[in-house]
Design a protein around this motif. Structure first.
Motif, PDB file in Angstrom:
ATOM      1  N   GLY A  33      48.024  37.887  47.892  1.00 22.70           N
ATOM      2  CA  GLY A  33      47.152  36.765  47.593  1.00 22.70           C
ATOM      3  C   GLY A  33      46.981  35.787  48.725  1.00 22.70           C
ATOM      4  N   SER A  34      47.790  35.919  49.786  1.00 19.32           N
ATOM      5  CA  SER A  34      47.694  34.987  50.906  1.00 19.32           C
ATOM      6  C   SER A  34      46.559  35.377  51.845  1.00 19.32           C
TER       7      SER A  34
ATOM      8  N   LEU B  60      44.481  32.123  35.463  1.00 20.20           N
ATOM      9  CA  LEU B  60      45.111  32.377  36.753  1.00 20.20           C
ATOM     10  C   LEU B  60      46.561  32.829  36.589  1.00 20.20           C
TER      11      LEU B  60
ATOM     12  N   HIS C 276      46.202  32.320  41.324  1.00 20.56           N
ATOM     13  CA  HIS C 276      45.101  33.183  41.739  1.00 20.56           C
ATOM     14  C   HIS C 276      44.301  33.626  40.515  1.00 20.56           C
TER      15      HIS C 276
ATOM     16  N   GLN D   7      36.900  34.189  42.868  1.00 17.13           N
ATOM     17  CA  GLN D   7      37.251  34.239  44.288  1.00 17.13           C
ATOM     18  C   GLN D   7      37.286  35.691  44.763  1.00 17.13           C
TER      19      GLN D   7
ATOM     20  N   ARG E  81      42.606  43.267  40.358  1.00 17.08           N
ATOM     21  CA  ARG E  81      43.822  42.494  40.098  1.00 17.08           C
ATOM     22  C   ARG E  81      44.430  42.738  38.732  1.00 17.08           C
TER      23      ARG E  81
END
Length: 233
Positions: free
Chosen positions: A23-24, A128, A132, A192, A225
């Protein structure tokens, strides 16, 4: 070995070693180009190779991010987002972006067994895990049964707690329909994710203990995800 391949291998090893957690965001192309002493085209080729392996993904205007491990999300009679995410060892949260009251659409009226044009409360937001986005949602409730629901949601910040405050102690899922689609621009922004990326749309109807519909919910899961599983219950 091509230079771009060496750069991809270095970044892959750093990601595997935990230098970039799931996720970074990676460093920008310009910073990576300076770091490796190459032009941005070479860096872009290395990043494309990592994306092809599913290790990273790009978000328009945001950068390149390490792919998070998929969240296992069971679809059973009782689906509670916070419980599911917490059981995965992750931190759940929800951003409620709008609460509105309007006439029901045809599909919502059928799902909730309401007369055409009946008033409904519509709650929209994003779910989330560890900060995220996993899914964007729209939950629709019969306004006549839950007149105080909008105020309760604003007070509690949780749909389940708000429903309990309005007298609904429990509810279960009666049906779920799943459809695969591509994310349009607005949905991709909420998740996102890249525009056109895969999403799984879930349309569900929840009922009370007497089998009366209380919620018509649509959820758009970020395909990369989430792993949806179906329970035999």
């Amino acid at each position: 070995m091509a230079i771009w391949s060496e750069i991809a291998g270095t970044l892959r090893d750093e990601i595997a070693g935990g230098a970039y957690p799931p996720g970074s965001r990676l460093q920008t192309e310009a910073v990576l180009a300076q770091r490796f002493g190459v032009n941005r085209h070479t860096v872009r080729r290395a990043l494309a190779d990592l994306a092809g392996q599913g290790i990273v993904h790009s978000r328009r205007g945001a950068g390149v991010f390490v792919a998070a491990r998929p969240t296992v999300y069971p679809l059973g009679r009782r689906v509670r987002f916070h419980q599911i995410i917490a059981a995965e060892g992750r931190t759940p949260s929800r951003q409620i972006r709008s609460v509105d009251t309007r006439p029901a659409t045809a599909a919502e009226a059928v799902g909730l067994r309401l007369a055409a044009g009946s008033q409904v409360h519509v709650v929209e937001g994003v779910s989330l895990a560890d900060g995220h986005p996993l899914a964007s949602f729209r939950s629709v409730f019969p306004a006549a049964r839950f007149p105080d629901l909008p105020a309760a949601i604003r007070e509690h910040g949780s749909i389940t707690e708000a429903l309990q405050a309005c007298g609904l102690a429990d509810y279960t899922r009666a049906e779920t329909r799943l459809t695969a689609q591509s994310a349009p621009a607005v949905l991709a922004l909420a998740l996102q994710a890249a525009e056109g990326s895969a999403v799984l749309q879930s349309v569900a109807v929840n009922v009370d203990a007497a089998g009366v519909p209380v919620e018509h919910g649509t959820t758009w899961f970020a395909g990369e995800r989430v792993t949806l599983t179906v329970s035999p219950d």
